[in-house]
Design a protein around this motif. Structure first.
Motif, PDB file in Angstrom:
ATOM      1  N   UNK A 114      -5.151   4.437  -2.893  1.00  0.00           N
ATOM      2  CA  UNK A 114      -5.837   5.131  -2.918  1.00  0.00           C
ATOM      3  C   UNK A 114      -6.917   5.083  -2.223  1.00  0.00           C
ATOM      4  N   UNK A 115      -6.451   4.787  -0.550  1.00  0.00           N
ATOM      5  CA  UNK A 115      -7.367   5.183   0.466  1.00  0.00           C
ATOM      6  C   UNK A 115      -5.967   5.826   1.081  1.00  0.00           C
ATOM      7  N   UNK A 119       3.500   7.035   4.550  1.00  0.00           N
ATOM      8  CA  UNK A 119       3.620   8.573   4.264  1.00  0.00           C
ATOM      9  C   UNK A 119       4.980   8.515   3.095  1.00  0.00           C
ATOM     10  N   UNK A 120       6.138   8.178   3.659  1.00  0.00           N
ATOM     11  CA  UNK A 120       6.944   8.607   2.146  1.00  0.00           C
ATOM     12  C   UNK A 120       6.787   7.354   0.367  1.00  0.00           C
ATOM     13  N   UNK A 121       6.081   6.568   1.481  1.00  0.00           N
ATOM     14  CA  UNK A 121       5.372   5.382   0.179  1.00  0.00           C
ATOM     15  C   UNK A 121       4.142   5.833  -0.437  1.00  0.00           C
ATOM     16  N   UNK A 122       3.358   7.073   0.448  1.00  0.00           N
ATOM     17  CA  UNK A 122       2.164   7.101  -0.073  1.00  0.00           C
ATOM     18  C   UNK A 122       1.110   6.233  -0.068  1.00  0.00           C
ATOM     19  N   UNK A 123       1.027   5.803   0.889  1.00  0.00           N
ATOM     20  CA  UNK A 123       0.336   4.667   1.392  1.00  0.00           C
ATOM     21  C   UNK A 123      -0.328   3.565   2.653  1.00  0.00           C
ATOM     22  N   UNK A 124      -1.260   3.251   2.324  1.00  0.00           N
ATOM     23  CA  UNK A 124      -1.469   2.410   3.588  1.00  0.00           C
ATOM     24  C   UNK A 124      -0.857   1.499   4.008  1.00  0.00           C
ATOM     25  N   UNK A 125      -0.868   1.190   5.290  1.00  0.00           N
ATOM     26  CA  UNK A 125      -0.470   0.105   5.900  1.00  0.00           C
ATOM     27  C   UNK A 125      -0.660  -1.045   5.569  1.00  0.00           C
ATOM     28  N   UNK A 126      -0.384  -2.476   5.259  1.00  0.00           N
ATOM     29  CA  UNK A 126      -0.972  -3.549   4.429  1.00  0.00           C
ATOM     30  C   UNK A 126      -0.846  -4.733   5.756  1.00  0.00           C
ATOM     31  N   UNK A 127      -1.700  -4.741   5.809  1.00  0.00           N
ATOM     32  CA  UNK A 127      -2.055  -6.287   6.565  1.00  0.00           C
ATOM     33  C   UNK A 127      -1.310  -7.408   6.829  1.00  0.00           C
ATOM     34  N   UNK A 128      -0.506  -7.521   7.931  1.00  0.00           N
ATOM     35  CA  UNK A 128       1.112  -8.668   7.711  1.00  0.00           C
ATOM     36  C   UNK A 128       1.116  -8.406   9.038  1.00  0.00           C
ATOM     37  N   UNK A 129       2.480  -9.741   9.106  1.00  0.00           N
ATOM     38  CA  UNK A 129       3.391  -9.791  10.465  1.00  0.00           C
ATOM     39  C   UNK A 129       4.075  -8.550  11.484  1.00  0.00           C
TER      40      UNK A 129
END
Length: 364
Positions: free
Chosen positions: A41-42, A115-125
């Protein structure tokens, strides 16, 4: 781009209520599905068009490949040439290329994956590691460019003392110092940023395709000490680079003008050279200028003024667009640095074909 502090609540509200509920899956928990939906969604709020996504994928992949090829060829020609490797300016250029390659390797694939996954970056390592590496590389790049300008000033204006001042030992010390200062600043920023870290935030999507300072600070609740230190240090290093660059090239132009006063053609050439390198510096620092400007505006306007005048949909769309523009602009300096400081020099252009011919003869 500096995201307003009122945006996180609106974005999280949009991710939870404006998007469809996650479907049930036996192998994936409902929490993971909800986080995935929030990230998508983001992403859609920033890039609603599939055509724009496809274009950006091509842009980032092509720019990453071009940057790696140009930097690789330049580094190969400098490292394999005995005639060039001893010169201080090319030793500094190799340091700049190493910093640029680290920057493009961590940025390009990360953005392309989102962009390929069509999602923003998750917060993690990986998000934290990418942020730390990018911070180190940005500081190292600015400091190296500063040293390269001062080196040219010594070469042109203090030619008699050039080899006495820039010995091999001092040159390696300067290169090591650029990395040490960059690492020190980055460690302090990361330590201050960790004050806002919470285990509950792990895995949650951030408001961007890259873990740059603004998006990470927004995700961690805007730790004030980190923001102030980052802005002060970033502004100081940038001003140091601009002042050193301006001083060096203005003095070089003055020396050239005084030395060949009767020959206006040579003066024009010196003027064009100074204008070229100064314009390239502005292009290299353009993403930093945008960050400094947005930070300054945010500090002047304050929280309440921003919140009262906030049009959620319009402002978030604009913020997302500027975030994408900033990511594209961050890919430009690694592409142009080896062209400006390396392949533009006749010695480097002539060395590369000789090295390729030598390799072919050795293979035979």
């Amino acid at each position: 781009m500096r995201f307003p502090r009122a945006l996180p609540s609106f974005i999280l509200w949009s991710a939870v209520y404006a998007c469809p509920a996650p479907s049930q899956d036996a192998n994936i928990t409902s929490d993971a599905l909800q986080l995935l939906d929030q990230g998508r969604c983001l992403f859609r709020s920033m890039l609603p068009s599939d055509t724009a996504v496809q274009v950006l994928v091509c842009v980032f992949v092509v720019m990453t490949i071009i940057s790696l090829i140009i930097n690789g060829c330049t580094l190969f020609s400098l490292g394999s040439s005995e005639d060039l490797s001893w010169e201080p300016r090319f030793a500094l250029l190799k340091n700049l290329i190493v910093s640029d390659v680290l920057l493009i390797v961590t940025q390009g694939p990360t953005v392309a994956y989102c962009l390929l996954q069509k999602t923003t970056l998750p917060y993690g390592a990986w998000c934290i590691s990418q942020f730390f590496i990018n911070t180190v590389c940005v500081f190292c790049t600015i400091l190296t460019i500063t040293c390269m300008a001062l080196e040219r000033y010594l070469y042109v204006c203090k030619a008699i003392y050039y080899l006495v001042i820039l010995t091999t030992k001092r040159l390696y010390f300067i290169i090591g110092l650029t990395w040490l200062i960059s690492l020190s600043f980055s460690v302090v920023i990361a330590a201050l940023l960790s004050l806002g870290h919470q285990s509950s935030l792990l895995g949650k999507p951030i408001m961007g395709l890259l873990c740059e300072p603004d998006t990470l600070e927004a995700h961690l609740g805007f730790p004030r000490s980190c923001a102030v230190f980052r802005k002060v240090v970033g502004l100081t290093v940038t001003l140091l680079c601009i002042c050193s660059y301006s001083f060096s090239y203005i003095r070089m132009y003055q020396e050239a003008r005084n030395a060949v006063q009767p020959f206006q053609q040579v003066n024009k050439r010196a003027r064009k050279t100074v204008m070229f390198y100064c314009s390239m510096l502005l292009l290299q620092l353009l993403p930093i200028f945008l960050k400094i400007g947005s930070d300054a505006l945010w500090e002047l306007e304050g929280n309440m003024a921003m919140f009262r005048s906030l049009d959620y949909t319009g402002d978030w769309t604009s913020a997302g667009t500027l975030h994408i523009m900033l990511l594209v602009m961050l890919q430009v300096p690694p592409c142009i640095n080896p062209l400006v400081y390396g392949l533009r020099n006749r010695e480097v252009r002539e060395a590369l074909p000789r090295l390729l011919r030598r390799r072919r003869r050795d293979n035979r």
